[in-house]
Scaffold this motif. Structure first.
Motif, PDB file in Angstrom:
ATOM      1  N   ASN A 170      -2.671  -0.846   3.349  1.00  0.00           N
ATOM      2  CA  ASN A 170      -1.705  -1.452   2.437  1.00  0.00           C
ATOM      3  C   ASN A 170      -2.446  -2.216   1.339  1.00  0.00           C
ATOM      4  O   ASN A 170      -3.377  -2.973   1.622  1.00  0.00           O
ATOM      5  CB  ASN A 170      -0.787  -2.415   3.189  1.00  0.00           C
ATOM      6  CG  ASN A 170      -0.058  -1.739   4.337  1.00  0.00           C
ATOM      7  OD1 ASN A 170       0.367  -0.599   4.223  1.00  0.00           O
ATOM      8  ND2 ASN A 170       0.078  -2.441   5.454  1.00  0.00           N
ATOM      9  N   TYR A 208       0.918   0.086  -2.574  1.00  0.00           N
ATOM     10  CA  TYR A 208       1.295   0.937  -1.442  1.00  0.00           C
ATOM     11  C   TYR A 208       1.459   0.064  -0.202  1.00  0.00           C
ATOM     12  O   TYR A 208       0.613  -0.786   0.089  1.00  0.00           O
ATOM     13  CB  TYR A 208       0.216   1.985  -1.172  1.00  0.00           C
ATOM     14  CG  TYR A 208       0.437   2.768   0.105  1.00  0.00           C
ATOM     15  CD1 TYR A 208       1.204   3.932   0.110  1.00  0.00           C
ATOM     16  CD2 TYR A 208      -0.107   2.327   1.311  1.00  0.00           C
ATOM     17  CE1 TYR A 208       1.417   4.647   1.282  1.00  0.00           C
ATOM     18  CE2 TYR A 208       0.105   3.037   2.491  1.00  0.00           C
ATOM     19  CZ  TYR A 208       0.867   4.186   2.470  1.00  0.00           C
ATOM     20  OH  TYR A 208       1.088   4.883   3.640  1.00  0.00           O
ATOM     21  N   CYS A 210       2.942   0.892   3.898  1.00  0.00           N
ATOM     22  CA  CYS A 210       3.486   1.933   4.761  1.00  0.00           C
ATOM     23  C   CYS A 210       4.928   1.656   5.164  1.00  0.00           C
ATOM     24  O   CYS A 210       5.685   2.587   5.477  1.00  0.00           O
ATOM     25  CB  CYS A 210       2.611   2.087   6.006  1.00  0.00           C
ATOM     26  SG  CYS A 210       2.563   0.619   7.050  1.00  0.00           S
ATOM     27  N   GLU A 211       5.355   0.381   5.152  1.00  0.00           N
ATOM     28  CA  GLU A 211       6.718   0.036   5.542  1.00  0.00           C
ATOM     29  C   GLU A 211       7.610  -0.231   4.336  1.00  0.00           C
ATOM     30  O   GLU A 211       8.743  -0.698   4.489  1.00  0.00           O
ATOM     31  CB  GLU A 211       6.690  -1.188   6.460  1.00  0.00           C
ATOM     32  CG  GLU A 211       5.945  -0.928   7.773  1.00  0.00           C
ATOM     33  CD  GLU A 211       5.735  -2.194   8.575  1.00  0.00           C
ATOM     34  OE1 GLU A 211       5.956  -3.303   8.016  1.00  0.00           O
ATOM     35  OE2 GLU A 211       5.347  -2.093   9.748  1.00  0.00           O
ATOM     36  N   TYR A 262      -3.742  -2.912   7.686  1.00  0.00           N
ATOM     37  CA  TYR A 262      -3.048  -1.892   8.462  1.00  0.00           C
ATOM     38  C   TYR A 262      -1.837  -2.519   9.149  1.00  0.00           C
ATOM     39  O   TYR A 262      -1.801  -3.719   9.422  1.00  0.00           O
ATOM     40  CB  TYR A 262      -3.966  -1.286   9.528  1.00  0.00           C
ATOM     41  CG  TYR A 262      -5.224  -0.652   8.996  1.00  0.00           C
ATOM     42  CD1 TYR A 262      -5.174   0.436   8.128  1.00  0.00           C
ATOM     43  CD2 TYR A 262      -6.486  -1.148   9.354  1.00  0.00           C
ATOM     44  CE1 TYR A 262      -6.343   1.012   7.644  1.00  0.00           C
ATOM     45  CE2 TYR A 262      -7.648  -0.569   8.882  1.00  0.00           C
ATOM     46  CZ  TYR A 262      -7.568   0.504   8.023  1.00  0.00           C
ATOM     47  OH  TYR A 262      -8.717   1.074   7.537  1.00  0.00           O
ATOM     48  N   SER A 321       1.443   2.146  10.321  1.00  0.00           N
ATOM     49  CA  SER A 321       0.617   2.845   9.331  1.00  0.00           C
ATOM     50  C   SER A 321       0.482   4.320   9.688  1.00  0.00           C
ATOM     51  O   SER A 321       0.371   4.686  10.862  1.00  0.00           O
ATOM     52  CB  SER A 321      -0.784   2.219   9.264  1.00  0.00           C
ATOM     53  OG  SER A 321      -0.739   0.936   8.686  1.00  0.00           O
ATOM     54  N   THR A 322       0.490   5.160   8.665  1.00  0.00           N
ATOM     55  CA  THR A 322       0.317   6.598   8.852  1.00  0.00           C
ATOM     56  C   THR A 322      -0.993   6.875   9.570  1.00  0.00           C
ATOM     57  O   THR A 322      -2.037   6.303   9.236  1.00  0.00           O
ATOM     58  CB  THR A 322       0.311   7.318   7.495  1.00  0.00           C
ATOM     59  OG1 THR A 322       1.541   7.051   6.828  1.00  0.00           O
ATOM     60  CG2 THR A 322       0.144   8.823   7.678  1.00  0.00           C
TER      61      THR A 322
END
Length: 417
Positions: free
Chosen positions: A78, A186, A188-189, A401, A405-406
Motif C-alpha cells: 500500500n 494504491y 488493497c482495501e 501490507y 493484500s493480494t
C-alpha cells in the motif's frame, strides 16, 4: 629525467604516473561531453533483460522462466507510486497504463487537472484510453460515447439515453502531482491516502534544475530494492570496487582498477510518529587512491525512504554543491519493477557534475540489479548479529501490507513470510 613510462612504472613513481594518465583521460572525456552539449539532460533507459543477466547459456529469458523466487510477500504494498512524469501528460492527453495488477486510464483536462480512473468502461468493457478523448472534465469512451467525470468517476452523459443511471461510474483513483511527477495511491482495501508525498522545495522553486534520468526494469519483488538500505555489509563488498570497473560483476574486481576503492559508512533507522511510514539512511562516502584518501570526492548522502516506492537521496558536497536524486519504484507485475532515478541539481553548477554523479550511481545500481534479477527471497534468512538492521527493516516495511493484500497463487494464507 629522461625516464620512459616503463621506467617510471618500475620506480616508486609508477602509481602516480598511472593516476596522471587516468586524470588526463577523464579530462578529455569531460571536454568531449561538453563539446557535445552537456547542458542537455542525461537520458538512459534499460529494457527488461538488458542488464542484470550475465551472457552465459541458460541465463536471460530462460533464467527468468526457470527462477524460483521464493516465498514472497504480497507483490503490491500500500502506498504512493509514480505513474509518469507530468510533462508526459499534456492537456487533453489520454494514456493507458498497466501496473499494480490494474489497467488504468490517465488523462488531463484542458484546465490542467490530471485524473486516474479504471481503464475499462462498465458498459461493455472498452478501454477508455484506447481511442478515448477528453471532453470537458470527462473522459469519453471510444465505443459508445459514455462520458465519465475524472474527479469521482461518475457517468455524466450517454449520447443515446434519456437518463444516466446513478450507478453508472468507473472507479476513480487518488492521485497527486508533486516534484514533476504524477503519482497514484494504491491500497488493497480501497482506503484513501494516509500520508502525503513530500514536496522537494528546491525543485518547486527551481533552485535545483533537472539534469537527467535513468530508467530500469528489474525482475524482483519490490521489497528487495529498499531492503538494500539496511544491508550494510553489501555496501562494503558489492560497491567497494571503483565505479570505473563497470557493472558486470565478473570484472568489477579487476586488478586494473584495484588502485581505487569506495569506502562507505552507513546507518539506517525508521522515523518516529507521525512519519512512521518513512525511514532514513545516512551515508558517508570516501574514495581512496592507492590506499590514500581522495577527499575531493567525499560525499554525504541522506536517503529518505517515503512509503514503499519513493526515495529522496540528498547530496551534499563542499565543492560540488547540492542536489537530489528522486528514486521511484513502481510494480508493473509481481516480479517486475520500473525504477526511475531523476537528478535535480543546483543550477549554478556545471551540468557535467550531476551527470557524472548520475552515471556513477547508475553503475552501482546496475550491480545491485544483477543480484536482484537472480536471487531468491528468503523469508527466514540466516542473519548474523551484524545483519540486525535487515530484520528491523522487514518489520518496518511490513506496515505497507494488509491481511487482505493480494498474494501470488502459490502463497499460503497468513503472514508467515
Amino acid at each position: 629525467s629522461g625516464l620512459s613510462g616503463a621506467g617510471l612504472l618500475a620506480t616508486g613513481a609508477g602509481p602516480f604516473f598511472v593516476v596522471i594518465i587516468i586524470i588526463f583521460l577523464l579530462f578529455l572525456l569531460l571536454v568531449l561531453l561538453l563539446l557535445r552539449g552537456c547542458s542537455r539532460p542525461l537520458e538512459l533507459r534499460r529494457g527488461q533483460g538488458q542488464v542484470g543477466y550475465l551472457p552465459a547459456p541458460g541465463l536471460g529469458r530462460a533464467a527468468r522462466r526457470a527462477r524460483r523466487a521464493g516465498a514472497l510477500p504480497p507483490p503490491f504494498p500500500n502506498g504512493w507510486y509514480r505513474l509518469l512524469d507530468s510533462a508526459q501528460l499534456p492537456r487533453g492527453a489520454v494514456r493507458s497504463l498497466a501496473l499494480l495488477g490494474e489497467q488504468l486510464a490517465v488523462f488531463r483536462t484542458q484546465d490542467g487537472q490530471a485524473h486516474v480512473v479504471d481503464a475499462h468502461c462498465p458498459h461493455l468493457g472498452a478501454d477508455l484510453a484506447a481511442g478515448g478523448r477528453v471532453v470537458g472534465h470527462c473522459i469519453e469512451c471510444p465505443f459508445h460515447g459514455w462520458q465519465f467525470r475524472g474527479e469521482d468517476g461518475k457517468c455524466t452523459h450517454i449520447p443515446y439515453a434519456e437518463k444516466v443511471p446513478g450507478f453508472a461510474r468507473v472507479r476513480p483513483w487518488p492521485s497527486c502531482e508533486v516534484n514533476g511527477m504524477l503519482l497514484v495511491w494504491y491500497h488493497c482495501e480501497g482506503l484513501g491516502p494516509t500520508w502525503a508525498v513530500p514536496e522537494q522545495h528546491e525543485i518547486t522553486t527551481k533552485e535545483w534544475v533537472f539534469r537527467g534520468q535513468t530508467e530500469h526494469l528489474v525482475d524482483v519483488h519490490i521489497q528487495e530494492i529498499p531492503e538494500n538500505a539496511a544491508d550494510m555489509a553489501h555496501l562494503a563488498f558489492l560497491h567497494e570496487p571503483a565505479f570505473l570497473g563497470g557493472s558486470d560483476l565478473r570484472y568489477t574486481r579487476s586488478k586494473l582498477w584495484d588502485f581505487m576503492k569506495h569506502i562507505w559508512k552507513a546507518e539506517w533507522r525508521p522515523e518516529p510518529e507521525p512519519n512512521e511510514h518513512c525511514s532514513r539512511l545516512l551515508l558517508q562516502h570516501t574514495m581512496t587512491l592507492f590506499g590514500r584518501r581522495f577527499s575531493l570526492l567525499d560525499l554525504t548522502v541522506s536517503a529518505r525512504q517515503v512509503g514503499p516506492g519513493l526515495v529522496f537521496l540528498i547530496f551534499e558536497h563542499a565543492f560540488l554543491g547540492h542536489g537530489v536524486i528522486l528514486q521511484t519504484v513502481t510494480p508493473l507485475e509481481p516480479l517486475l519493477q520500473n525504477v526511475v532515478h531523476k537528478i535535480y541539481y543546483q543550477k549554478n553548477m556545471p551540468a557535467i557534475i550531476p551527470k557524472f554523479i548520475l552515471r556513477a550511481e547508475c553503475i552501482q545500481f546496475e550491480r545491485d540489479i544483477t543480484i536482484w534479477n537472480n536471487k531468491q527471497y528468503l523469508p527466514k534468512p540466516l542473519l548474523l548479529r551484524e545483519d540486525s538492521s535487515i530484520q528491523k527493516h522487514r518489520r518496518w516495511y511490513a506496515q505497507f501490507y494488509s491481511q487482505s493484500s493480494t498474494r501470488l497463487p502459490e502463497q499460503e494464507e497468513g503472514l508467515d513470510w
